[in-house]
Design an enzyme around this catalytic site. Structure first.
Site, PDB file in Angstrom:
ATOM      1  N   GLY A 120     -21.663 -18.641  44.748  1.00  0.00           N
ATOM      2  CA  GLY A 120     -20.312 -19.088  44.442  1.00  0.00           C
ATOM      3  C   GLY A 120     -20.189 -19.567  43.009  1.00  0.00           C
ATOM      4  O   GLY A 120     -21.159 -20.069  42.441  1.00  0.00           O
ATOM      5  N   GLU A 167     -22.325 -14.798  37.058  1.00  0.00           N
ATOM      6  CA  GLU A 167     -21.171 -13.971  37.451  1.00  0.00           C
ATOM      7  C   GLU A 167     -19.931 -14.276  36.614  1.00  0.00           C
ATOM      8  O   GLU A 167     -18.818 -13.885  36.988  1.00  0.00           O
ATOM      9  CB  GLU A 167     -20.870 -14.162  38.945  1.00  0.00           C
ATOM     10  CG  GLU A 167     -21.978 -13.595  39.817  1.00  0.00           C
ATOM     11  CD  GLU A 167     -21.581 -13.505  41.281  1.00  0.00           C
ATOM     12  OE1 GLU A 167     -21.086 -12.454  41.690  1.00  0.00           O
ATOM     13  OE2 GLU A 167     -21.764 -14.490  42.006  1.00  0.00           O
TER      14      GLU A 167
END
Ligand SMILES: [Zn+2]
Length: 362
Positions: A120, A167
């Site tokens: 996440g 990410e």
């Protein structure tokens, strides 16, 4: 480039008697400005509203918030701003407040089991081409404000002691492709990730919150953290705010702030979970009529949320073709062929029988 509306801009508008409802449609509203708009709205006379409003409906004179945590920088920064200015901003009470918001959303993601391990990540746009984001290799359940990073839109780390998330490119590509996106949230919630693994976009027309707050599409799988992954997601964000990432997870964006991006996670996850319960009850689900869906889409449009269905004909609104067990909404299901029945064969038998009967009569 869209205009960025800061708290100071809004305060000036109120001071000079301008109507804050007249903001450009594509304006980027900073989180503190958004809070201020909500404050103006809550001080305005109450009018009945069918759903929670994300945009101001009425403005009334209000005292400026005294909390200087909400005061954004006086000028919009970018990656070329002097290093000292960027550093001062990154260590300002305003930036600290944004970092705390990310930590709080991280705790909620972890408590709801939407993240696993160090999975996440989140980001908030804080200037023309800079963003605050989460670090790599830290559980979202134990984030601290001092863990956060400042990056430019190429993913270069400008400040922060921990390394930025691997990410980050996807978040930045979303922000570049969608000027309205000021906050992004990515995680791996199990039910919606299940749909992403199966390659199924959840069928629509069943729950109002989902129709109003989420616009969902699915992006093909690519290795996490690669520019290709971010590009495939970014291609969808002009008309979708919730992207299922095939065989990976979900990413959402918001034009209001990081909490709304997080809310979208709760909404799609609850929806996918509800769909699985519905599917087990052994009945074709009841769905909205086209008129009912149109009413929801009108609310959605008034809140400034993107959706590919605006302006579509009613018969095109509910496309649930990929859903099993076969949701039929607004479109008549095709007549299923009866197993073991062959219309051509029966016609041939009938014709032969008639010929034999005719011969018998002669
Ligand atoms: Zn991920």
């Amino acid at each position: 480039m869209s205009r960025v509306i800061s708290l100071r801009d809004l305060q000036e508008m109120v001071r000079t008697g301008q109507d804050v409802k007249n903001l450009p449609a594509d304006a980027i509203i900073t989180p503190s400005a958004r809070d201020y708009l909500h404050e103006l709205e809550s001080n305005a006379p109450r009018t009945p509203a069918p759903v929670p409003t994300g945009a101001p409906k009425a403005a009334a004179p209000a005292a400026a918030p005294s909390n200087d945590k909400l005061t954004p920088p006086t000028k919009v920064l970018n990656s070329k701003s002097p290093k000292a200015e960027l550093e001062a901003f990154f260590n300002s009470p305003y930036a600290h407040n944004l970092k705390e918001q990310i930590c709080e959303m991280g705790r909620r993601l972890w408590q709801r089991a939407y993240v696993d391990g160090n999975g996440g990540n989140m980001a908030i746009r804080v200037g023309e081409d800079i963003a605050i984001c989460t670090p790599t290799l830290v559980s979202k359940g134990s984030l601290k404000p001092e863990d956060m990073c400042l990056v430019d839109f190429q993913g270069n780390q400008l400040f922060g002691t921990k390394k930025r998330t691997s990410e980050i490119l996807m978040h930045l590509q979303i922000m570049q492709k969608q000027p309205k996106a000021i906050a992004t949230c990515h995680c791996h919630p199990p039910y919606s990730t299940g749909f992403a693994v199966a390659g199924i976009v959840p069928p629509t027309c069943m729950i109002p919150e989902y129709e109003v707050f989420a616009s969902v599409a699915i992006a093909p799988y690519r290795t996490p953290g690669t520019p290709e992954m971010g590009q495939l997601v970014a291609e969808l964000v002009d008309k979708h705010n919730t992207i299922l990432m095939a065989n990976h997870g979900v990413v959402t964006w918001s034009h209001n702030g990081i909490e709304e991006a997080y809310w979208r996670m709760e909404i799609i996850e609850a929806y996918c979970r509800t769909l699985l319960v519905t599917a087990q009850l052994g009945k074709i689900p009841n769905t909205f009529t086209p008129t009912q869906l149109n009413d929801l889409l009108k609310i959605k449009q008034s809140l400034g949320y993107v959706d590919p269905r605006y302006g579509m004909k009613e018969c095109e609104l509910c496309d649930n073709a990929e859903w099993r067990p076969g949701v039929a909404c607004a479109v008549e299901p095709k007549a299923e062929a009866v197993v073991g029945y062959d219309a051509d064969a029966e016609a041939a038998v009938k014709a032969i029988t008639e010929q034999i009967l005719a011969k018998l009569k002669t």
